[in-house]
Design a protein around this motif. Structure first.
Motif, PDB file in Angstrom:
ATOM      1  N   VAL A  20       0.864  -1.186   0.000  1.00 18.76           N
ATOM      2  CA  VAL A  20       0.000   0.000   0.000  1.00 18.76           C
ATOM      3  C   VAL A  20       0.900   1.236   0.000  1.00 18.76           C
ATOM      4  O   VAL A  20       1.644   1.463   0.959  1.00 18.76           O
ATOM      5  N   ASN A  21       0.839   2.021  -1.065  1.00 20.89           N
ATOM      6  CA  ASN A  21       1.605   3.265  -1.115  1.00 20.89           C
ATOM      7  C   ASN A  21       0.889   4.348  -0.320  1.00 20.89           C
ATOM      8  O   ASN A  21      -0.328   4.470  -0.385  1.00 20.89           O
ATOM      9  N   HIS A  22       1.646   5.141   0.420  1.00 20.09           N
ATOM     10  CA  HIS A  22       1.051   6.320   1.029  1.00 20.09           C
ATOM     11  C   HIS A  22       1.164   7.480   0.045  1.00 20.09           C
ATOM     12  O   HIS A  22       2.006   7.473  -0.859  1.00 20.09           O
ATOM     13  N   VAL A  23       0.300   8.502   0.194  1.00 16.68           N
ATOM     14  CA  VAL A  23       0.239   9.554  -0.815  1.00 16.68           C
ATOM     15  C   VAL A  23       1.258  10.662  -0.570  1.00 16.68           C
ATOM     16  O   VAL A  23       1.515  11.467  -1.463  1.00 16.68           O
ATOM     17  N   LEU A  24       1.838  10.735   0.616  1.00 15.91           N
ATOM     18  CA  LEU A  24       2.829  11.766   0.900  1.00 15.91           C
ATOM     19  C   LEU A  24       4.179  11.363   0.311  1.00 15.91           C
ATOM     20  O   LEU A  24       4.706  10.295   0.648  1.00 15.91           O
ATOM     21  N   PRO A  25       4.796  12.187  -0.551  1.00 14.69           N
ATOM     22  CA  PRO A  25       6.135  11.870  -1.062  1.00 14.69           C
ATOM     23  C   PRO A  25       7.191  12.160  -0.005  1.00 14.69           C
ATOM     24  O   PRO A  25       7.957  13.126  -0.079  1.00 14.69           O
ATOM     25  N   ALA A  26       7.233  11.298   0.996  1.00 17.23           N
ATOM     26  CA  ALA A  26       8.024  11.576   2.197  1.00 17.23           C
ATOM     27  C   ALA A  26       9.507  11.737   1.904  1.00 17.23           C
ATOM     28  O   ALA A  26      10.180  12.585   2.505  1.00 17.23           O
ATOM     29  N   TRP A  27      10.038  10.934   0.979  1.00 19.91           N
ATOM     30  CA  TRP A  27      11.479  10.992   0.732  1.00 19.91           C
ATOM     31  C   TRP A  27      11.832  12.227  -0.069  1.00 19.91           C
ATOM     32  O   TRP A  27      12.895  12.825   0.136  1.00 19.91           O
ATOM     33  N   ASP A  28      10.974  12.641  -0.995  1.00 18.01           N
ATOM     34  CA  ASP A  28      11.195  13.905  -1.701  1.00 18.01           C
ATOM     35  C   ASP A  28      11.235  15.069  -0.715  1.00 18.01           C
ATOM     36  O   ASP A  28      12.102  15.950  -0.792  1.00 18.01           O
ATOM     37  N   VAL A  29      10.271  15.092   0.198  1.00 17.41           N
ATOM     38  CA  VAL A  29      10.196  16.195   1.161  1.00 17.41           C
ATOM     39  C   VAL A  29      11.418  16.181   2.076  1.00 17.41           C
ATOM     40  O   VAL A  29      12.075  17.213   2.287  1.00 17.41           O
ATOM     41  N   THR A  30      11.742  15.010   2.616  1.00 16.87           N
ATOM     42  CA  THR A  30      12.889  14.906   3.507  1.00 16.87           C
ATOM     43  C   THR A  30      14.174  15.255   2.777  1.00 16.87           C
ATOM     44  O   THR A  30      15.049  15.956   3.312  1.00 16.87           O
ATOM     45  N   CYS A  31      14.291  14.793   1.544  1.00 15.68           N
ATOM     46  CA  CYS A  31      15.473  15.078   0.736  1.00 15.68           C
ATOM     47  C   CYS A  31      15.601  16.583   0.479  1.00 15.68           C
ATOM     48  O   CYS A  31      16.702  17.145   0.562  1.00 15.68           O
ATOM     49  N   GLY A  32      14.486  17.243   0.176  1.00 13.93           N
ATOM     50  CA  GLY A  32      14.530  18.679  -0.058  1.00 13.93           C
ATOM     51  C   GLY A  32      15.007  19.448   1.157  1.00 13.93           C
ATOM     52  O   GLY A  32      15.785  20.410   1.042  1.00 13.93           O
ATOM     53  N   LEU A  33      14.561  19.030   2.331  1.00 13.93           N
ATOM     54  CA  LEU A  33      14.978  19.714   3.552  1.00 13.93           C
ATOM     55  C   LEU A  33      16.439  19.397   3.888  1.00 13.93           C
ATOM     56  O   LEU A  33      17.181  20.276   4.349  1.00 13.93           O
ATOM     57  N   TYR A  34      16.879  18.151   3.663  1.00 11.50           N
ATOM     58  CA  TYR A  34      18.300  17.819   3.802  1.00 11.50           C
ATOM     59  C   TYR A  34      19.134  18.709   2.869  1.00 11.50           C
ATOM     60  O   TYR A  34      20.218  19.192   3.243  1.00 11.50           O
ATOM     61  N   ALA A  35      18.654  18.888   1.643  1.00  6.24           N
ATOM     62  CA  ALA A  35      19.402  19.685   0.666  1.00  6.24           C
ATOM     63  C   ALA A  35      19.543  21.131   1.127  1.00  6.24           C
ATOM     64  O   ALA A  35      20.626  21.723   1.029  1.00  6.24           O
ATOM     65  N   ALA A  36      18.456  21.710   1.630  1.00  3.36           N
ATOM     66  CA  ALA A  36      18.525  23.085   2.119  1.00  3.36           C
ATOM     67  C   ALA A  36      19.479  23.196   3.305  1.00  3.36           C
ATOM     68  O   ALA A  36      20.251  24.159   3.423  1.00  3.36           O
ATOM     69  N   LEU A  37      19.453  22.194   4.183  1.00  4.32           N
ATOM     70  CA  LEU A  37      20.366  22.183   5.325  1.00  4.32           C
ATOM     71  C   LEU A  37      21.809  22.063   4.851  1.00  4.32           C
ATOM     72  O   LEU A  37      22.710  22.747   5.374  1.00  4.32           O
ATOM     73  N   ALA A  38      22.045  21.207   3.864  1.00  3.16           N
ATOM     74  CA  ALA A  38      23.399  21.022   3.361  1.00  3.16           C
ATOM     75  C   ALA A  38      23.940  22.303   2.729  1.00  3.16           C
ATOM     76  O   ALA A  38      25.114  22.651   2.916  1.00  3.16           O
ATOM     77  N   ILE A  39      23.099  23.016   1.980  1.00  6.92           N
ATOM     78  CA  ILE A  39      23.536  24.279   1.386  1.00  6.92           C
ATOM     79  C   ILE A  39      23.837  25.302   2.474  1.00  6.92           C
ATOM     80  O   ILE A  39      24.842  26.031   2.412  1.00  6.92           O
ATOM     81  N   THR A  40      23.001  25.358   3.498  1.00  3.13           N
ATOM     82  CA  THR A  40      23.240  26.287   4.608  1.00  3.13           C
ATOM     83  C   THR A  40      24.590  25.998   5.269  1.00  3.13           C
ATOM     84  O   THR A  40      25.367  26.917   5.566  1.00  3.13           O
ATOM     85  N   ALA A  41      24.879  24.710   5.503  1.00 10.29           N
ATOM     86  CA  ALA A  41      26.156  24.339   6.103  1.00 10.29           C
ATOM     87  C   ALA A  41      27.320  24.660   5.173  1.00 10.29           C
ATOM     88  O   ALA A  41      28.381  25.131   5.622  1.00 10.29           O
ATOM     89  N   ALA A  42      27.133  24.418   3.868  1.00 10.84           N
ATOM     90  CA  ALA A  42      28.202  24.690   2.907  1.00 10.84           C
ATOM     91  C   ALA A  42      28.495  26.183   2.803  1.00 10.84           C
ATOM     92  O   ALA A  42      29.654  26.593   2.647  1.00 10.84           O
ATOM     93  N   VAL A  43      27.447  27.002   2.884  1.00  9.32           N
ATOM     94  CA  VAL A  43      27.639  28.453   2.866  1.00  9.32           C
ATOM     95  C   VAL A  43      28.457  28.888   4.078  1.00  9.32           C
ATOM     96  O   VAL A  43      29.392  29.696   3.971  1.00  9.32           O
ATOM     97  N   ARG A  44      28.116  28.349   5.236  1.00  7.33           N
ATOM     98  CA  ARG A  44      28.868  28.691   6.449  1.00  7.33           C
ATOM     99  C   ARG A  44      30.326  28.253   6.316  1.00  7.33           C
ATOM    100  O   ARG A  44      31.252  28.992   6.692  1.00  7.33           O
ATOM    101  N   HIS A  45      30.534  27.053   5.762  1.00 10.96           N
ATOM    102  CA  HIS A  45      31.893  26.545   5.577  1.00 10.96           C
ATOM    103  C   HIS A  45      32.679  27.450   4.629  1.00 10.96           C
ATOM    104  O   HIS A  45      33.859  27.764   4.884  1.00 10.96           O
ATOM    105  N   ARG A  46      32.031  27.879   3.543  1.00  9.48           N
ATOM    106  CA  ARG A  46      32.738  28.741   2.583  1.00  9.48           C
ATOM    107  C   ARG A  46      33.058  30.100   3.176  1.00  9.48           C
ATOM    108  O   ARG A  46      34.127  30.664   2.923  1.00  9.48           O
TER     109      ARG A  46
END
Length: 407
Positions: free
Chosen positions: A162-188
């Protein structure tokens, strides 16, 4: 209360170029925009694969696309032409000291690869979302199928996945990506060095399944999580239906919760007798879980013999965790949307006026408010003149030759 503040938009002044479609990277770009970045979404002329994705308004405009691209700038470029590719490369690499940031899920294109762009800008921050760790393709629903969640979703009698309708991994991945960019900006900012970031969608799902114990359980115990319907694994949680057909979700995480639930349903003595008969302690979450069906049988009649408004009023006097199930249409007119400062009215071209969510994060009482999404190519002229110092005549030439498009 102000809509925005420096504290609520800590990345103000940074410039991000986004080459994307669907959910994960567009969500990352929108999140970065809400944190203050100028996000320039670059699409092929006519739009990427998600430009007309459902749901759509009567005009044919994608409500989905507008929802994930709020607050961005839109540039439309012929991405197959060498001249169009050079324009995008310049947007990434020539955008000033706070630019040089690309986020994309368009993999396998040499012209905007890390290797190609870092040779033009050594402090490049380059984030690429792929479907799988080996660089292969995958989307939320195929990744989810291979991790195991559809096999434990749904009613115990369900014959298959049974598939759930929430694209949970897309959403989680998008938030991981934003966090990673924030960390990379701080590092730079601290070191002057850029970052090459890889974020496979499948790895996000696998990491989450591991972190929550779904993968560890069979490794350690040799057991497989069972399908529970609307019950909650390891705790007491169950859905109940009122006399007038409204369904409620009830959760009892503590001994106090279960005592209050017994009290409000008039089953305190019955629950005590059940505990004695089963040699159970319902203050213990494991016992509440093991004997969930017996507890549910005691509580069901109370819900079935009362109207929803009565149930809501009675539960509101207790510590029990509860909520009535609502449709999206019901939630859209509920005060938690209509009276929530998270939402502001936007006028979205080709769609209309509606309440749209801004950033769910507020800092010192301020949050980034919702800003309407652009129309495809809305900002092509302005971005090329502002960021690449091109003349209106040069942009007109590019438009006439089909290299770029404006709204």
């Amino acid at each position: 209360m102000s809509a925005t503040s420096a504290a609520a938009t800590p990345l103000e002044g940074f410039r991000v170029v986004e080459l994307s479609s669907f959910v994960a990277v567009p969500l990352a770009g929108m999140t970065l925009s809400q944190l203050g970045c100028e996000v320039i979404r670059v699409d092929p002329i006519g739009g990427a694969a998600d430009y007309q994705r459902w749901p759509v308004a009567d005009s044919g405009a994608s409500i989905y696309w507008a929802g994930l691209n709020k607050g961005k700038r839109s540039v439309a470029v012929d991405l197959r032409s060498p001249e169009g590719q050079r324009l995008v490369q310049r947007l990434v690499t020539e955008s000033g000291p706070h630019g040089g940031i690309l986020i994309t899920n368009v993999v396998g294109r040499d012209w905007h690869s890390y290797e190609a762009l870092v040779s033009m800008r050594p402090d490049l921050i380059h984030l690429e979302v792929s479907g799988r760790g080996d660089g292969g393709t995958g989307v939320d629903y195929t990744v989810n199928a291979g991790v195991g969640f559809p096999m434990v979703t749904g009613h115990p009698s369900a014959p298959g996945p049974v598939n759930h309708v929430l694209p949970a991994w897309d959403v989680t991945c998008g938030l991981y990506a934003a966090l990673a960019i924030t960390a990379a900006v701080r590092h730079r900012e601290a070191t002057g060095q850029g970052s090459r970031i890889r974020l496979p969608l499948e790895d996000v799902a696998l990491a989450t399944a591991s972190n929550l114990g779904f993968l560890t359980e069979p490794m350690v115990n040799g057991t497989q999580r069972e399908r529970l319907g609307n019950a909650i694994y390891g705790q007491y949680g169950q859905d109940f239906t009122s006399q007038d057909g409204v369904t409620f979700m009830i959760v009892a995480l503590t001994g106090r919760h279960i005592r209050d639930l017994a009290k409000v349903t008039g089953t305190t003595e019955a629950v005590a007798a059940l505990a004695e008969a089963l040699h159970a302690d319902f203050a213990d979450e494991s016992d509440r879980y093991r004997h969930r069906d017996a507890l549910t049988a005691l509580f069901t009649n109370w819900f079935a013999n009362r109207r929803a408004d009565q149930i809501s009023a009675d539960l509101s006097t207790t510590s029990v965790l509860w909520e009535r199930y609502r449709t999206f249409a019901q939630a859209a007119i509920d005060p938690r949307v209509t009276d929530n400062p998270l939402f502001t009215s936007v006028r979205q071209p080709r769609i209309g006026d509606y309440l749209a969510a801004g950033s769910p994060v507020s800092v010192d009482g301020a949050r980034a408010a919702a800003i309407a999404a652009p129309t495809l190519g809305d900002d092509t002229l302005d971005v090329l003149t502002e960021r690449l110092a091109m003349s209106p005549h040069d942009v007109h030439r590019l438009r006439e030759s089909g290299i770029v498009a404006t709204a």
